[in-house]
Design a protein around this motif. Structure first.
Motif, PDB file in Angstrom:
ATOM      1  N   UNK A  20       0.832  -1.207   0.000  1.00  0.00           N
ATOM      2  CA  UNK A  20       0.000   0.000   0.000  1.00  0.00           C
ATOM      3  C   UNK A  20       0.864   1.253   0.000  1.00  0.00           C
ATOM      4  N   UNK A  21       1.984   1.209   0.693  1.00  0.00           N
ATOM      5  CA  UNK A  21       2.863   2.376   0.717  1.00  0.00           C
ATOM      6  C   UNK A  21       3.528   2.601  -0.642  1.00  0.00           C
ATOM      7  N   UNK A  22       3.730   1.541  -1.393  1.00  0.00           N
ATOM      8  CA  UNK A  22       4.284   1.695  -2.740  1.00  0.00           C
ATOM      9  C   UNK A  22       3.283   2.370  -3.669  1.00  0.00           C
ATOM     10  N   UNK A  23       2.019   2.046  -3.447  1.00  0.00           N
ATOM     11  CA  UNK A  23       0.958   2.618  -4.294  1.00  0.00           C
ATOM     12  C   UNK A  23       0.229   3.713  -3.523  1.00  0.00           C
ATOM     13  N   UNK A  24       0.884   4.823  -3.238  1.00  0.00           N
ATOM     14  CA  UNK A  24       0.271   5.904  -2.465  1.00  0.00           C
ATOM     15  C   UNK A  24      -0.885   6.557  -3.192  1.00  0.00           C
TER      16      UNK A  24
END
Length: 115
Positions: A79-83
């Motif tokens: 999820x942090x990669x796809x902000x």
């Protein structure tokens, strides 16, 4: 000659049918002791088996919780990669691993019931 017969000061032995038995005979005591000993051994075997199974279940629970934590971390890092996605903000605000646990694991050495 007439010889004198000395009478014994001890009383004549009573017949078994006339005598009252006060106490247990050895066979009864041995049977009772063997019953108690076999019950003791049986119960201790059952108790040891239960303790072994309890330890195995606690180890499985710990492994499952570790796997859940790894999965949640994988979801959070994805999820942090796809902000840019709308759900990433919700996942980033959630504390890792605490949503599933309301209390810590009990220690196997600590008693769970207190008087």
């Amino acid at each position: 000659m007439h010889s004198r017969i000395q009478k014994s000061p001890l009383p004549r032995p009573l017949h078994r049918s006339n005598a009252k038995l006060n106490g247990f005979i050895l066979l009864e005591v041995l049977v009772a002791m063997s019953l108690v000993a076999s019950a003791w051994v049986g119960l201790s075997t059952i108790y040891q088996g239960m303790i072994l199974r309890l330890g195995q279940l606690q180890e499985k629970r710990v492994e499952l919780r570790k796997e859940i934590d790894r999965h949640e971390l994988a979801i959070l890092t994805a999820a942090q990669r796809n902000n840019s996605s709308p759900t990433s903000g919700k996942l980033a605000d959630e504390s890792i691993g605490m949503s599933r646990r309301s209390r810590p694991l009990p220690s196997p050495r600590r008693a769970t019931h207190q008087k």
